[in-house]
Design an enzyme around this catalytic site. Structure first.
Site, PDB file in Angstrom:
ATOM      1  CG  PHE A  37      -1.668  -1.317   1.406  1.00  0.00           C
ATOM      2  CD1 PHE A  37      -2.572  -1.791   0.466  1.00  0.00           C
ATOM      3  CD2 PHE A  37      -1.386  -2.102   2.511  1.00  0.00           C
ATOM      4  CE1 PHE A  37      -3.195  -3.014   0.643  1.00  0.00           C
ATOM      5  CE2 PHE A  37      -2.000  -3.332   2.688  1.00  0.00           C
ATOM      6  CZ  PHE A  37      -2.903  -3.786   1.755  1.00  0.00           C
ATOM      7  CD  GLU A  62       6.665   4.557  -4.050  1.00  0.00           C
ATOM      8  OE1 GLU A  62       5.513   4.672  -3.600  1.00  0.00           O
ATOM      9  OE2 GLU A  62       7.086   5.254  -4.999  1.00  0.00           O
ATOM     10  NE  ARG A  69      -0.040  10.679  -7.594  1.00  0.00           N
ATOM     11  CZ  ARG A  69      -0.543  10.406  -8.805  1.00  0.00           C
ATOM     12  NH1 ARG A  69      -1.789  10.727  -9.097  1.00  0.00           N
ATOM     13  NH2 ARG A  69       0.194   9.828  -9.720  1.00  0.00           N
ATOM     14  NE  ARG A 102      -5.662   0.992  -2.623  1.00  0.00           N
ATOM     15  CZ  ARG A 102      -6.208  -0.187  -2.393  1.00  0.00           C
ATOM     16  NH1 ARG A 102      -6.286  -0.659  -1.179  1.00  0.00           N
ATOM     17  NH2 ARG A 102      -6.672  -0.912  -3.371  1.00  0.00           N
ATOM     18  CB  THR A 119       3.670  13.425 -10.220  1.00  0.00           C
ATOM     19  OG1 THR A 119       4.355  13.045  -9.031  1.00  0.00           O
ATOM     20  CG2 THR A 119       2.185  13.187 -10.061  1.00  0.00           C
ATOM     21  CD  GLU A 161      -1.841   5.533  -5.967  1.00  0.00           C
ATOM     22  OE1 GLU A 161      -1.589   5.569  -7.184  1.00  0.00           O
ATOM     23  OE2 GLU A 161      -1.255   6.212  -5.130  1.00  0.00           O
TER      24      GLU A 161
END
Lengths: 481, 749
Positions: free
Chosen positions: B222, B226, B304, B336, B434, B706
């Site tokens: 989730f 990362e 974002r 997420r 992005t 997402e």
């Protein structure tokens, strides 16, 4: 000092095992590390997620009886002479119906929680008196999933119920011999057929005589102690109280109901006598932990844990319960409410254990309500809990007992509140007065379960709910606003 | 179709990092972490720890052969504390023992002295003190200052949105094994295998080709794996490199919750100006992002946030400023939605307030301001193929919003202490990293002699079904059954320089690359078949259902025959392809560009029932129209939507991160941090797909991961409506999560 290894004999899936092991070794670690059975997952090690669920079969009077347990809170000493079933022990050449439905409905995403759910639903099929959706959901209430949002898993449960309702309709004998039925419907591998016989063949040495002095730690269900201090237990000399049959059971004697200290929360919930006395007990107790924990957690454990929000403690204080303590030689009795001296401090010696709890059988027209409020309704620890026992004549309160947890260092019996309410008729005016007394009796603190302000508000709300439930016409909404 | 991952899962046979059989001599790492929030180490004594029987090493910052640095976007985060401590739980020493228990004994024997300095937890205070991760950024369009005067009403307010713990069921884990060349193989539970590889190479001062990172699969991530799986992989890599022994770490739940970052809490100020009809003319917002002690992915997440400032609405004049504030918490990280949920919550709050002021229904305002084609977003992207209205119209029609509203009104009239509320949540989410450069992927496809296929890509399987989707793409492109195809683990030896599996792009990017690689093989095989069949130049060859077709007529050549013939004809049966999302760009200097390949749209109705005596509630239903393009796999997509919704509801309701006064995490286990359980999840989630092909997507599909999370915001506003039904004069505050505590206090204050 290392605790002594014991010869532990059990059946692991389809394999008879006899091993010298530390009885406090956690079953989850044994399965994953020693047996490389990695289908059983470690998710939290505190009985909250159910990823480590396994089935334990126990022979009772020659009949095998399976339950789902969290293996992270289960010591090896507790699986002696039992059948331990992991996900690997359910696998057959083809997927069974639960596994198929999981694949078909997309109920397994990351897969980490999946074996636990499969075990829980297998346990449901093995033990549930009927195959209703709500029973199936209840069976998986102790399993957390972070991926699916449970919707696909619920679809599995519902379809499973449909299938098995249909199967039992066509085969009325299914309920009589559930194991054979589940083998013929290919849920269980065929080796399950012989387990009962094989378990009964496993003979074990007789249990050592009980000597409370020589063990330095008592373990009942272990659902808290294995969360709090698993390391310390490894070097302790535990006495597993669940092996002491004299501490188990529920019986009536001379208008008094006795409950053995190692009676599990689930057994109390399922007891017909208690269900008769307290018709909502199932609803109340379903808010206490999850089924796998309720199978293990005991009345005595919940009390001696000394938590100010122990659900059992709060439930029984309002019933004016007494307990009996013993050190193996002497016995003494006291009111449950008097056991708690200070935060986690009991009027109990280290070598004493609780034998039983008893409460007078309520007579005549009595009313009872238990209330528990927590952040998440199910499988959560209460922010505030409370129970009330009430007897009324001509709208006048004759007898009243109120307990409240989470509002003081100890579970409280609201003695001043109760004193004030005796011989009174409940009304908005009386409620306004009594709530001030409640607030003076309690002393909640802000912690992870809620702020002091919130707990004080809850105390008021719960008192209102008690009377609103038991004396619906006595109070109106205005008293709260 | 058979989901081979799911088949392994239901049998308990899928291996996660903690399940990998251990090599002989494996050691166990545990970490000594900072007990204080902020300060400096004045003295550290590890001598007693190294003397513990079975402790093999205690490694400190100065034992690192390369750079003591794991910062990804900004190099501001040491692997091990050198001197300065920035948060409770910051790793100071790696203790390696021959069992997990000895490692723990070792770390208990470490003695440390320190001087405390003042800690900051409030992002606004950090901002005032100039503690920033990076300079503030502003996205703007039109002129808000000049517009306020033209507005009939202006609403202003403040919003708080809370942190959220990922609670991936599999905790962080890594296992490092020495290789013969002085390198290492690391099994890491990461979404970013190449990221882990790169940073380990820096830390150990070895070239990247000596570090092999392999990801079997993840037990949920989730976003939490990362960037934050890297540290643990580095720890075991360092220990394994130093001791030349295999070393493993697997965090306990409590360690994981205390040491890793969460979804960023935001504190935001908004100002919205509208006409009396409800048309939004101007919107200004400032986001104070609580980044924690180090940058991690915070700048990208804040970006974002800015991209999704106006969600699925058109506003002609916008000024959105984002500030990433450095505080004394563990670095917050991807989760997420990646900053978008925080932005969309604020916009809904502003709309809610405006609707109340205007005496209109929120949904009237929502509908009036929905995004349409050719409108320009604050960052300059022109909207094409907007499906905001399509989703909205189908939502209110197919679920009959009027009927729902009437039913609820009636319910609330007859129930004094139980109230229902509903809210609509429309969503628009941009698809692409992005950071434009990350929008690349490659795929390596091998066809073996027996016709079976092995595929490696950069995609990490974490439950989102990416392996299944890629398999489907390959099967469809090669014209063979999915059973022939195996998707391999994610491995840096097979695929180099991978982007993380994140931003909902896993299937899109890696699926496209796989499609390209498969097409290369199809092309070679078709040419061979052309020859084998003595076909004419104009004849067409195609592969489907494991057969070769000549001008749409089935020939006698099967897939297996053709593969075999290709081998003997010395034709390569392997292909590697590279995909980079076309036509996307963003210029940070002017904050304008076209950062997204396309948008995912959707809308939902959430219904809740609130017990006004107890303050607790349940979620009755969430009804959704979702734009998945032509879904690649409706079963997987449905699962992603349902899971996203419940996670989003959790963020807005029961999931509450609580810290003590000194910054220690109090909600540090699953006993005190409550994620939705089977009873808390909505009783009913209905999902209908909009089902319009996405010409820009992989086989006309749209990304799924997402966007559905955002529907969860509806639960907050539905609760607010239920509360208002009980207390019409309710003082509106926008503070998520709406825990039973906050509800009850608000109802009776």
């Amino acid at each position: 000092m290392m605790s002594q290894s014991k010869d532990i004999r059990f059946i692991l899936n389809n394999e008879n095992i006899s091993e010298y092991l530390n009885p406090t070794l956690i079953v989850l670690d044994y399965l994953r590390k020693k047996r490389k059975l990695t289908g059983t997952k470690e998710g939290c090690r505190e009985g909250d997620c159910g990823a480590c669920s396994i089935l334990i079969g126990e022979s009772i009077c020659g009949k095998i009886n399976y339950k789902v347990f969290n293996s992270c809170l289960l010591p090896m000493g507790e699986i002696d002479k039992k059948h331990v079933v992991t996900i690997e022990g359910l696998n057959q050449n083809e997927l069974n119906i639960i596994q198929k439905l999981f694949v078909q409905e997309g109920a397994a995403q990351c897969g980490f929680c999946t074996p636990g759910f499969v075990i829980a639903l297998t346990g449901f099929l093995m033990t549930s008196s009927d195959f209703s959706d709500c029973k199936a959901i209840e069976a998986i209430a102790g399993n957390l999933c972070r991926c699916t949002g449970y919707m696909a898993i619920k679809r599995v449960a519902i379809k499973l119920c449909e299938i098995f309702q249909a199967l039992t309709e066509s085969d009325p004998a299914a309920h009589n011999d559930r194991i054979s039925f589940l083998i013929s419907s290919k849920v269980l591998p065929t080796y399950f057929l012989d387990i009962e016989k094989r378990l009964n063949q496993i003979t074990s040495e007789s249990q050592p005589a009980i000597d409370n002095q020589c063990e330095n730690i008592f373990i009942a269900g272990g659902t808290d102690i294995f969360v709090q201090n698993p390391e310390k237990l490894k070097t302790s000399k535990p006495l597993f109280l669940l092996n002491k049959f004299e501490l188990q059971g529920i019986w009536i004697k001379e208008n008094t109901c006795f409950i053995g200290a190692t009676t599990s929360v689930e057994e109390i919930k399922q007891n017909p006598v208690l269900q008769d006395l307290f018709p909502n007990i199932v609803t109340y107790f379903n808010l206490v932990a999850s089924a796998p924990i309720r199978f293990r957690a005991t009345l005595g454990g919940n009390i001696t844990n000394a938590s100010p929000i122990g659900d059992m403690t709060i439930f029984f204080i309002a019933l004016n319960a007494k307990i009996s303590l013993t050190d193996g030689k002497n016995h003494r009795e006291m009111f449950l409410k008097d056991l708690f001296l200070d935060y986690k401090k009991l009027d109990k010696h280290d070598e004493e254990i609780i034998e039983w709890l008893c409460f007078p059988l309520p007579q005549g027209d009595y009313r009872f309500h238990f209330e528990k409020i927590s952040k998440r309704k199910h499988l959560d620890i209460a922010t505030v809990n409370s129970a009330i026992f009430l007897q009324i004549k001509d709208n006048i309160i004759q007898k009243i007992d109120i307990s409240m947890g989470g509002v003081a260092p100890t579970p409280l019996y609201l003695s001043q509140t109760v004193e004030f309410l005796k011989n009174k008729k409940m009304s908005n005016r009386v409620f306004d007065q009594v709530i001030k007394i409640v607030q003076s009796e309690i002393s909640p603190i802000s912690d992870v379960r809620g702020s002091e302000r919130y707990k004080r508000l809850l105390a008021r709300q719960i008192l209102f709910i008690h009377f609103y439930k038991l004396l619906p016409d006595s109070l109106s909404q205005e008293v709260l606003l | 179709m058979k989901n081979s991952e799911a088949i392994l899962h239901v049998k308990g046979e899928s291996l996660f990092v903690d399940d990998i059989p251990l090599q002989h001599g494996t050691l166990y790492a545990d970490l000594f972490v900072s007990p204080i929030t902020s300060g400096e180490i004045t003295h550290i004594d590890i001598s007693s720890a190294t003397n513990v029987d079975g402790v093999m090493a205690v490694l400190l910052a100065n034992d690192i052969p390369g750079k003591n640095q794991i910062g990804n976007i900004i190099e501001d985060e040491p692997l091990l504390v050198d001197q300065k401590i920035h948060f409770i739980g910051q790793p100071i020493a790696v203790v390696v023992g021959n069992s997990p228990e000895t490692a723990r004994q070792g770390l208990n024997a470490i003695h440390i002295e320190y001087e405390k300095t003042e800690a900051v937890f409030d992002p606004r205070i950090a901002f005032s003190a100039g503690k920033l991760i990076s300079p503030p950024r502003t996205f703007s369009i039109g002129d808000t200052e000049k517009t306020w005067a033209k507005c009939d009403i202006i609403v202003e307010g403040q919003c708080e949105t809370g942190a959220q713990e990922h609670v991936y069921l599999e905790t962080q884990a890594a296992y490092a094994i020495p290789k013969e060349n002085g390198g290492l193989k690391i099994y890491s539970a990461t979404q970013a295998a190449s990221g882990v590889q790169k940073i380990i190479a820096h830390v150990l001062n070895v070239p990247m080709n000596k570090i092999e990172v392999d990801v079997p699969r993840l037990g949920g991530a989730f976003g939490g794996k990362e960037d934050q799986a890297t540290a643990w992989a580095c720890m075991v890599a360092l220990a394994s490199f130093t001791l030349k022994r295999p070393v493993k770490i697997c965090l306990t739940r409590c360690q994981d919750m205390c040491w890793t970052g969460k979804r960023h809490p935001y504190s935001s100020d908004f100002k919205m100006g509208l006409t009396k009809e409800g048309l939004i003319l101007a919107y200004e917002v400032t986001f104070y992002q609580n980044a924690g002690a180090h940058a991690d992915l915070s700048p990208a997440i804040l970006e974002r946030t800015l991209f999704h400032t106006t969600n699925t609405y058109f506003v002609p004049n916008v000024k959105a400023t984002g500030v990433s504030c450095r505080t004394s918490l563990p670095p917050n990280t991807a989760f997420r939605g990646f900053g978008a949920p925080q932005a969309m919550f604020v916009f809904e709050a502003a709309l809610y307030k405006a609707a109340n002021r205007l005496g209109k229904k929120v949904r009237e305002l929502q509908k009036m301001n929905l995004l349409q084609d050719n409108k320009v977003l604050p960052y300059g992207m022109i909207v094409k193929n907007s499906r905001a209205k399509k989703c909205w119209n189908r939502l209110v029609k197919e679920y009959d919003i009027h009927k729902i509203e009437k039913r609820i009104q009636k319910f609330n009239q007859v129930n004094p202490f139980v109230k229902k509320g509903i809210a609509i949540m429309p969503v628009c989410f941009g698809i692409s990293f992005t950071s434009t450069f990350l929008n690349q992927a490659s795929s390596l496809v091998h066809v073996y002699l027996d016709g079976s296929v092995g595929i490696s890509t950069a995609a990490v399987e974490m439950g989102q079904g990416v392996k299944n989707k890629i398999k489907k793409v390959a099967g469809q492109t090669l014209g063979i059954h999915d059973e022939r195809i195996r998707i391999e683990s994610t491995n840096t030896v097979r695929i180099a320089n991978m982007s993380p599996t994140a931003a909902s792009t896993g299937a899109d990017l890696n699926g496209q690359a796989t499609k390209m690689a498969c097409l290369m093989i199809v092309d070679r095989l078709s040419r061979l078949a052309h020859t084998l069949l003595n076909a004419q130049k104009a004849d067409s060859i195609s592969l489907k259902d494991e057969k070769i077709y000549l001008n749409e007529n089935q020939t006698e050549i099967s897939w297996e025959n053709l593969v075999n013939s290709a081998y003997f004809a010395r034709i390569s049966l392997s292909a590697q392809a590279f995909y980079a999302t076309p036509h996307i760009f963003f210029d940070k200097k002017v904050e304008k560009g076209k950062p997204f390949a396309y948008f995912v749209y959707g809308a939902s109705i959430t219904e809740v029932t609130l017990n006004c005596l107890r303050g607790n509630y349940y979620i009755n239903s969430v009804k959704v129209i979702h734009d998945a393009g032509t879904s690649l796999d409706p079963l997987i997509d449905r699962g992603q939507i349902e899971g996203g919704i419940v996670q989003g509801i959790g963020w807005n309701t029961c999931e509450e991160i609580i810290h003590g006064h000194d910054g220690q995490l109090l909600s540090k286990d699953l006993t005190t941090y409550k994620i939705p359980d089977v009873y808390f999840a909505p009783h009913d989630i209905q999902i209908k797909f909009l089902d319009i092909p996405n010409t820009l997507g992989l086989y006309s599909s749209k990304a799924i991961g997402e966007p559905p999370f955002l529907y969860g915001i509806g639960a907050y506003f539905a609760l607010l409506n239920a509360m208002k039904a009980f207390r019409p004069e309710l003082n509106m505050e926008f503070s998520s999560p709406k825990t039973p505590e906050k509800v009850l206090l608000a109802l009776y204050e």
